[in-house]
Design an enzyme around this catalytic site. Structure first.
Site, PDB file in Angstrom:
ATOM      1  N   GLU A 159       0.874  -1.078   0.044  1.00 18.04           N
ATOM      2  CA  GLU A 159      -0.130   0.020   0.123  1.00 18.04           C
ATOM      3  C   GLU A 159       0.914   1.065   0.066  1.00 18.04           C
ATOM      4  OE1 GLU A 159      -3.707   1.929   2.651  1.00 18.04           O
ATOM      5  OE2 GLU A 159      -2.746   0.097   3.250  1.00 18.04           O
ATOM      6  N   GLU A 211      -6.046  -8.968   4.509  1.00 11.03           N
ATOM      7  CA  GLU A 211      -5.363  -8.206   5.369  1.00 11.03           C
ATOM      8  C   GLU A 211      -5.238  -8.937   6.602  1.00 11.03           C
ATOM      9  OE1 GLU A 211      -5.639  -4.046   6.252  1.00 11.03           O
ATOM     10  OE2 GLU A 211      -6.432  -3.534   4.246  1.00 11.03           O
ATOM     11  N   ASN A 226     -12.367  -1.260  -0.540  1.00  7.48           N
ATOM     12  CA  ASN A 226     -11.396  -1.709   0.895  1.00  7.48           C
ATOM     13  C   ASN A 226     -12.185  -1.077   2.094  1.00  7.48           C
ATOM     14  OD1 ASN A 226      -8.820  -2.440   2.371  1.00  7.48           O
ATOM     15  ND2 ASN A 226      -9.262  -0.298   3.028  1.00  7.48           N
ATOM     16  N   GLU A 227     -12.510  -2.045   3.101  1.00  8.91           N
ATOM     17  CA  GLU A 227     -13.096  -1.678   4.294  1.00  8.91           C
ATOM     18  C   GLU A 227     -14.118  -0.607   4.207  1.00  8.91           C
ATOM     19  OE1 GLU A 227      -9.955  -1.135   7.030  1.00  8.91           O
ATOM     20  OE2 GLU A 227      -9.265  -2.943   6.984  1.00  8.91           O
TER      21      GLU A 227
END
Length: 480
Positions: free
Chosen positions: A27, A292, A172-173
């Site tokens: 990232e 993750e 993402n999330e």
């Protein structure tokens, strides 16, 4: 002294070992990219600025798949900023980490790095500040040969052949209030379904990962997964899981038993996905992507709002010890134990940011303790996963009550005949372990790997597991 007994049988099959389980994560956060994998002017860097010392360690680590470019970073990212001539790329503020992003490293640099590292790229699209059109155009840029605006733009940027990215994350999330553009489950489920449909129109062969809960402690956990999958079940192949284990959040024994939590997390998500499958009368089974996971001293983390805007700040560069490494090895055991449904895993992150590999800007690169159980497991886990029958002593934890002190899983490579037993002693007392091989009468322990050392097998198929330790037992058939 309490003893443990482990019995192996080729009939106790969980599923095949999917190489994607041994993935990692890059990232644009802290020094993962800049002065991590990419540092023009470093003594080891090639003409594109890619650090060759880091690449050598990545290959040694055995990483199979790498998720990119985020993470929270992706929810404010314009992929177009990171392609084309470097001199024309804008310098932007990343809202996720309040960092200045130069965009000197972008999509095509990552794809070249992936090729050199021998890893499969796993791309995430921005469903925070952007959406369907940008996601479909990114697939077009990456995967179509020519004849369209985005594909021809890639060719103009000097990349004639498509990148052929197979695995895509739909944001993402998106349940997290910290996420730029966070959504409710209904909002995200509808968006994921529409974005997935458009992306598959560009390339029907891609695989799609829907965002599950950011962690199992989220107040909407399980309800989020159920709602998202009710909207997007037909468009997606995977639901994601994210989890980190903080050595300082609970009592020390509970941290050593973190894999107990991961086992339950995986089981709950499988049950939720299968409930939706039954409700919708579908035959396809959703797979899991643990994209993750790691040990993270999260209680020490400073929130982005509490820090000044910086250029490549050093963020969450945790130093790991042997207990952390044992926990990482145990989490890998849990992942293999669920290989029938969990087929993608990405340890977060690869370099510097809670990572197995650390670097100095302009200087050396080195392995952290958590490097070793990952590297050995990635190298030795081959063939099919076997579930051992295991008995042994218990240990007491504040969070989980009494749990087994010894945990294990095995893999069997039928082609070579090799058996590998991955085992941990999570307790604080040594435990003698006997491996019962009545179903493999010709096999013997030929190699015994522990953290930082290699030991010969002791007393045939019996060994003593020291306190808080990780082991790989390599068994091979005797030659006729």
């Amino acid at each position: 002294m309490a003893v443990a007994h482990l019995t192996l049988d080729p009939a106790f099959v969980v599923g095949p070992v999917d190489r994607r389980l041994f993935g990692s994560f890059v990232e644009h956060m802290g020094r993962c990219v800049y002065t991590g994998i990419f540092e023009p002017g470093h003594p080891s860097a090639d003409d594109d600025g890619l650090r060759q010392d880091v690449l050598e360690l990545v290959r040694e680590l055995g990483v199979s798949t790498v998720r990119y470019p985020g993470g929270n970073f992706v929810s404010n990212y314009r992929w177009e900023d990171g392609v084309g001539p470097r001199g024309d790329r804008p310098r932007r503020l990343d809202l996720a980490w309040r960092s200045l992003e130069s965009n000197a490293f972008g999509l095509n640099e990552f794809m070249r790095w992936s090729s050199l590292a021998g890893v499969e790229p796993m791309m995430a699209v921005n469903l925070g500040t952007r959406g369907i059109e940008a996601a479909a155009e990114l697939v077009e840029y990456c995967n179509l040969a020519d004849g369209t605006a985005a594909a021809d733009l890639r060719r103009k940027h000097g990349v004639a052949q498509p990148h052929d990215v197979r695995l895509w994350c739909l944001g993402n999330e998106m349940d997290g209030p910290w996420q730029i553009g966070s959504l409710t489950a209904d909002e995200y489920g509808r968006l994921a379904a529409r974005a997935g449909q458009a992306m598959r129109r560009v390339d029907p062969s891609i695989e799609l990962v829907a965002c599950g809960s950011s962690n199992s402690d989220m107040p909407t956990f399980a309800a989020w997964e159920a709602t998202v999958l009710e909207h997007a079940y037909d468009q997606v192949d995977y639901i994601s899981l994210h989890t980190y284990y903080d050595p300082e959040k609970h009592d020390e024994a509970s941290f050593r038993a973190s894999a107990v939590d991961l086992d339950g997390f995986i089981d709950d998500v499988v049950a939720t996905a299968d409930h939706v499958r039954a409700k919708l009368r579908r035959t396809k089974r959703i797979k899991l992507s643990l994209d993750e996971w790691n040990v993270w001293y999260q209680s020490r983390f400073t929130e982005p709002e509490d820090r000044p805007i910086e250029d490549t700040p050093a963020l969450i560069e945790d130093d790991y010890n042997d207990t952390d490494a044992m926990v990482v090895g145990n989490l890998l055991i849990s992942m293999l134990r669920h290989a029938d449904r969990l087929t993608v895993g990405c340890q977060a992150q690869l370099v510097n940011v809670i990572a197995p590999i650390r670097t100095e800007a302009g200087g050396r690169a080195w392995r952290q303790t958590i490097f070793h159980p990952f590297a050995h497991t990635a190298r030795l886990a081959r063939g099919t996963v076997l579930r051992p029958a295991l008995t042994g002593p218990a240990m007491t934890t504040g969070r989980f009550g009494d749990v087994p002190a010894v945990d294990a899983v095995a893999t069997h490579d039928e082609e070579s005949g090799a058996l590998t037993v991955f085992v941990v002693n999570r307790g604080t007392e040594p435990v003698p372990l006997t491996v019962d091989l009545r179903a493999f009468p010709r096999h013997r322990i030929r190699q015994h790997l522990t953290l930082g050392s290699e030991q010969p097998a002791a007393n045939g198929n019996e060994i003593v597991l020291p306190p808080v330790s990780w082991h790989a037992l390599c068994l091979h058939p005797e030659e006729s």
